[in-house]
Design a protein around this motif. Structure first.
Motif, PDB file in Angstrom:
ATOM      1  N   ASN A 101       0.822  -1.213   0.000  1.00 54.66           N
ATOM      2  CA  ASN A 101       0.000   0.000   0.000  1.00 54.66           C
ATOM      3  C   ASN A 101       0.858   1.265   0.000  1.00 54.66           C
ATOM      4  N   GLN A 102       2.034   1.201   0.601  1.00 54.31           N
ATOM      5  CA  GLN A 102       2.927   2.362   0.575  1.00 54.31           C
ATOM      6  C   GLN A 102       3.441   2.620  -0.841  1.00 54.31           C
ATOM      7  N   VAL A 103       3.739   1.555  -1.556  1.00 49.83           N
ATOM      8  CA  VAL A 103       4.170   1.717  -2.952  1.00 49.83           C
ATOM      9  C   VAL A 103       3.070   2.397  -3.759  1.00 49.83           C
ATOM     10  N   LEU A 104       1.826   1.954  -3.537  1.00 50.75           N
ATOM     11  CA  LEU A 104       0.700   2.486  -4.313  1.00 50.75           C
ATOM     12  C   LEU A 104       0.305   3.895  -3.896  1.00 50.75           C
ATOM     13  N   ASN A 105       0.525   4.250  -2.642  1.00 50.05           N
ATOM     14  CA  ASN A 105       0.016   5.532  -2.145  1.00 50.05           C
ATOM     15  C   ASN A 105       1.099   6.553  -1.813  1.00 50.05           C
ATOM     16  N   ILE A 106       2.348   6.170  -1.864  1.00 52.38           N
ATOM     17  CA  ILE A 106       3.446   7.116  -1.659  1.00 52.38           C
ATOM     18  C   ILE A 106       4.250   7.268  -2.949  1.00 52.38           C
ATOM     19  N   GLU A 107       4.805   6.158  -3.427  1.00 58.20           N
ATOM     20  CA  GLU A 107       5.634   6.238  -4.627  1.00 58.20           C
ATOM     21  C   GLU A 107       4.805   6.527  -5.873  1.00 58.20           C
ATOM     22  N   LEU A 108       3.680   5.832  -6.030  1.00 61.93           N
ATOM     23  CA  LEU A 108       2.856   6.061  -7.213  1.00 61.93           C
ATOM     24  C   LEU A 108       2.291   7.486  -7.225  1.00 61.93           C
ATOM     25  N   ASP A 109       1.961   8.013  -6.059  1.00 57.59           N
ATOM     26  CA  ASP A 109       1.495   9.407  -5.970  1.00 57.59           C
ATOM     27  C   ASP A 109       2.538  10.366  -6.542  1.00 57.59           C
ATOM     28  N   GLN A 110       3.788  10.153  -6.186  1.00 59.43           N
ATOM     29  CA  GLN A 110       4.860  11.020  -6.690  1.00 59.43           C
ATOM     30  C   GLN A 110       4.967  10.929  -8.211  1.00 59.43           C
ATOM     31  N   MET A 111       4.824   9.721  -8.750  1.00 56.27           N
ATOM     32  CA  MET A 111       4.924   9.559 -10.202  1.00 56.27           C
ATOM     33  C   MET A 111       3.790  10.294 -10.913  1.00 56.27           C
ATOM     34  N   ILE A 112       2.592  10.194 -10.363  1.00 54.56           N
ATOM     35  CA  ILE A 112       1.448  10.887 -10.966  1.00 54.56           C
ATOM     36  C   ILE A 112       1.662  12.395 -10.901  1.00 54.56           C
ATOM     37  N   GLU A 113       2.189  12.884  -9.768  1.00 48.30           N
ATOM     38  CA  GLU A 113       2.462  14.323  -9.645  1.00 48.30           C
ATOM     39  C   GLU A 113       3.503  14.768 -10.660  1.00 48.30           C
ATOM     40  N   ALA A 114       4.527  13.935 -10.865  1.00 48.19           N
ATOM     41  CA  ALA A 114       5.567  14.283 -11.832  1.00 48.19           C
ATOM     42  C   ALA A 114       4.989  14.383 -13.237  1.00 48.19           C
ATOM     43  N   CYS A 115       4.076  13.473 -13.591  1.00 44.19           N
ATOM     44  CA  CYS A 115       3.431  13.512 -14.902  1.00 44.19           C
ATOM     45  C   CYS A 115       2.574  14.769 -15.044  1.00 44.19           C
ATOM     46  N   LYS A 116       1.788  15.076 -14.011  1.00 41.91           N
ATOM     47  CA  LYS A 116       0.908  16.243 -14.048  1.00 41.91           C
ATOM     48  C   LYS A 116       1.716  17.534 -14.109  1.00 41.91           C
ATOM     49  N   PHE A 117       2.890  17.528 -13.479  1.00 43.06           N
ATOM     50  CA  PHE A 117       3.739  18.712 -13.481  1.00 43.06           C
ATOM     51  C   PHE A 117       4.253  19.007 -14.890  1.00 43.06           C
TER      52      PHE A 117
END
Length: 843
Positions: A678-694
């Motif tokens: 769950n940490q991979v899905l909600n911490i690391e994946l969150d960062q990746m989505i933010e990087a894409c949106k940025f």
């Protein structure tokens, strides 16, 4: 809501903030005649209620549920080391009590039996049973913590997992730990080690590999099972302390020992003394030799005029020889073992001290020790099956009263599962040409001219054209005892004075000690300072296979392709070939055991040149020690700048793939446990989505996260066959998770049993196993995981060698992570030179 317009001219700064005024200047008499300002709010004003904007609740991501099993491949019947568990008492409860001070937690079944969660002072907290005379009295406070229903296990088997499910399974595992502790085992999490010399294997340096077994309960599609596997831990060589020290330091006799090293390695180890056979813990060594170390001996039969017992200053040596009549053959000129407290030392001559058995060795093994351990731990499938059957019998779980109270009985047969064998992909090679290169020799003893000749000949057979090297640079003997950084600088000065320009790559010959201290400074000098690709070797056993492996590494580093899959030319790789897809491999490397202050190193590799999946580059960052979640995937430093890993890799993919943004991002993540999904899905994946949106607010790529686990203890066997399971075998039934998408893949043939466990958080069924099959064959050698994960691991490890030579006081920053004490400063890695930044320098 009404908006009130306020003229800012009616306010003036006073140095403390904005104050209300009337527009008059202080000291101006005319200001007193001005009328008061009109009221801002009318008397009949009724304020309206402002409805707050609803707070968007963040949706927590969880692994997707399984939607079926795969069907591709030839079916095969297999056995696995899971044993069926029957549970008849699902109506019972465990009661969990916390004990303060926290020596242990207490688990009580509803029939009154008790089980310590972390072990009582006489059990697993001290890792083994202690003698009754060492017991102590503790004043403790017991408080109720939780009520854990056995029914939670039944719910988990139906895919209805909850926190109670994990707690209930943990209680069952605790019962196994207590059962092993009562048998006098060394406990290492859920692995148990008996004090039996037949299980010991000497790996050198006073260290033994101790073979035991792992035992834990698992919820699976086929019900509750007990997973039993062979396990190995490292222990200190039991016996005379002096024998251990001689082996540990590789010296001839005790008079050649480095006692500063000895003091460090002996601290906190347990010994028994001769002739009393009492057990003590080592606290240090005496400052003087046994003959010179004095202490005050009370003479009980001699009193002074006041009736006080007199004391005699005597050496430790004289006390044991003359007062205890114990012969000391060699201890007189050596330090004594101290088993007392700093202010009240108790000294014992070295030769009277014996190390007790089953004491863990937690330091990192040397290369030779690791090689010896692998060789002596290797088991053929049938040998492993026999060992596991014997472990189950010797465990005598059917005699454990707590398990009987839970209504638990364990079968004795290996579980049967159905596997599917996938066909191996065809592979092609795109060789590069090696032109401008040179050989650098740091004292390696070998026929260098012959090595170069054989390398060129081997390359010709593989289609890799290699020109003659410009020169062979030998290290000046006068620098061989200098520090590693100095040796590298001197070598580079020699090379630069003779080479006409920068070479394409260096072949660096290290001394016989692989991973010697020269490796890190040499790599850094080449990659960070000059942008030169380098291949290091320690040529002790050179044969055709060795040279082939070296060539494959050089070819990949210089831009060639070792494992271009034929299907990449089609292209028809499931999922990947249809739309632009970037492949990420992620891993975090931590310091060796005992190195709590060494920064962790996060590495992410990414594919390039879509639709190819064979070319990669790496981005590497440091972060706080022992932190597993990568915190530098997205690092916003301003409204327009992101210094995170993902942005760097996405931009490279865009430029190398014909200005295409990836519509799909497939992530291979290594090194995380099931509790961290769950940490991979909600911490690391969150960062990746933010990087894409940025990068682009309207960009919404699809994500697939695949977690790879190699330490899962599940093994597979062919019934009645001495061989391993066939390469390409997939198992996704019976012993897999009852809910989550997971499967086991045995991609390569190997000399030892080796399987990889994958959990994927999007349902592709056959497609996911097919994708993994291809990625498993991209690496030039049979490896433990898919190529992107191996590359990430290599990148983290190689960049980690740079850290050993960093001055942390000058390069520290707080980007590494946050703990309860705030940001943890960690040294930054040097930035790679642009010429090698996009290369596969890490292979």
């Amino acid at each position: 809501m009404r908006i009130l317009k306020v003229d800012m001219d009616s306010f003036e700064p006073d140095g403390k903030g904005l104050q209300e005024g009337n527009g008059a200047q202080e000291g101006n008499g005319a200001a007193d005649t001005l009328p008061p300002p009109p009221p801002i709010i009318p008397p009949d004003f009724v304020p309206t209620k402002v409805e707050p904007e609803p707070v968007k609740k963040k949706v927590m991501r969880v692994p997707m549920s399984r939607r079926g099993i795969g069907s591709r491949g030839q079916k095969i019947s297999l056995l696995t080391n899971h044993f069926k568990v029957n549970v008849t008492n699902v109506e019972g409860h465990f009661f969990h009590y916390s004990v303060s001070p926290h020596f242990f937690s207490l688990i009580i079944l509803n029939n009154g039996n008790a089980s310590p969660e972390h072990g009582s002072p006489n059990l697993s907290d001290r890792k083994r049973m202690r003698r009754p005379y060492q017991s102590k009295t503790y004043k403790v406070e017991i408080s109720f913590a939780a009520k854990i229903p056995m029914q939670a296990i039944a719910n988990a088997l139906r895919g209805q997992e909850s926190e109670n499910s994990q707690e209930a399974l943990r209680v069952l595992d605790i019962i196994l730990r207590q059962h092993a502790a009562k048998q006098g085992c060394l406990l290492v999490r859920q692995s148990f080690f008996h004090n039996d010399p037949k299980n010991f294997a000497d790996v050198g340096g006073g260290v033994l590999g101790c073979r035991g077994f792992h035992s834990s309960f698992r919820t699976t599609q086929g019900g509750l099972s007990l997973n039993i596997d062979v396990s190995t831990t490292m222990i200190i060589q039991p016996g005379p302390v002096v024998d251990f020290l001689i082996a540990n330091q590789n010296v001839r006799d005790p008079f050649s020992l480095d006692w500063n090293k000895a003091k460090r390695v002996l601290k906190n180890l347990r010994i028994k003394t001769i002739p009393s056979n009492q057990e003590y813990k080592i606290t240090g060594l005496s400052e003087r030799s046994c003959k010179e170390q004095m202490f005050s001996l009370k003479q009980r039969n001699v009193k002074d005029e006041d009736g006080e017992i007199q004391t005699l200053e005597i050496s430790v040596y004289d006390y044991f020889v003359n007062h205890r009549n114990i012969e000391l053959r060699y201890s007189g000129d050596l330090p004594c073992i101290n088993v007392g407290k700093p202010k009240r030392p108790t000294y014992i001559p070295l030769e009277l001290c014996t190390l007790v058995s089953l004491q863990r060795y937690t330091k990192a093994l040397s290369t030779l020790q690791r090689a010896s351990l692998v060789e002596k731990s290797r088991q053929k499938p049938q040998e492993r099956m026999s060992a596991l059957s014997n472990a189950l019998k010797s465990s005598k779980y059917d005699a454990e009263p707590m398990l009987r109270s839970c209504g638990i009985s364990i079968g004795t047969n290996f579980a049967q599962v159905e596997g599917r064998v996938l066909s191996a992909p065809r592979k092609l090679v795109e060789p590069t040409k090696i032109e401008r290169w040179a050989v650098v020799n740091f004292s390696a003893r070998c026929d260098i001219r012959g090595l170069v000749r054989d390398l060129i000949k081997c390359g010709d057979m593989k289609g890799i054209r290699i020109d003659q090297p410009f020169d062979v640079f030998e290290e000046n003997p006068q620098f061989r005892r200098a520090p590693p950084v100095v040796r590298v600088e001197k070598m580079f000065a020699e090379v630069q004075s003779k080479l006409p320009g920068a070479p394409q790559f260096f072949l660096c010959l290290l001394p016989e000690r692989k991973n010697c201290e020269l490796y890190g400074p040499w790599k850094r000098k080449n990659l960070a300072d000059f942008g030169i690709v380098t291949q290091c070797i320690a040529p002790t056993r050179v044969n055709d296979q060795y040279l082939t492996n070296v060539l494959l590494k050089i070819n990949a580093k210089l831009g060639g392709l070792n494992q271009l899959l034929a299907i990449e030319h089609s292209p028809s790789i499931p999922v990947v070939s249809k739309v632009p897809t970037i492949i990420l491999g992620m891993d975090v490397s931590h310091g060796s055991p005992g190195q709590s202050d060494v920064p962790s190193i996060a590495a992410v590799v990414s594919s390039r040149h879509w639709p190819l999946i064979s070319r990669y580059r790496a981005a590497v960052r440091t972060q706080s020690p022992k932190v597993e979640m990568i915190d530098s995937l997205f690092k916003k430093v301003s409204d327009t700048e992101d210094e995170g890993i993902i942005r760097e890799l996405l931009l490279d993919f865009y430029t190398s793939s014909g200005k295409r943004k990836p519509d799909q991002i497939i992530i291979f993540r290594d090194g995380v446990s099931e509790s961290q999904f769950n940490q991979v899905l909600n911490i690391e994946l969150d960062q990746m989505i933010e990087a894409c949106k940025f990068l682009d607010e309207k960009w919404n790529p699809k994500f697939v996260v695949i977690v790879a686990q190699k330490n899962h203890h599940t093994k597979f066997f062919q019934p009645g066959s001495p061989d391993n399971v066939p390469p390409g075998t997939v198992i996704d039934n019976r012993i897999c998770h009852p809910k989550n998408n997971d499967f086991y893949l045995c991609a390569h043939a190997g000399m030892i049993v080796s399987e990889k466990h994958y959990s994927h958080f999007r349902s592709y069924r056959d497609y996911c196993t097919e994708i993994l099959k291809y990625f498993s064959f991209l690496f030039p050698l049979p490896v433990y995981a898919v190529a992107p994960i191996c590359y990430a691991h290599l990148a983290a490890s190689q960049m980690g060698t740079f850290m050993k030579f960093e001055d942390t006081s000058e390069t520290s920053s707080s980007h590494g992570g946050v703990t309860s004490a705030g940001a943890v400063p960690v040294p930054q890695l040097p930035r790679l030179e642009e010429k090698v930044r996009n290369s596969m320098f890490f292979v």
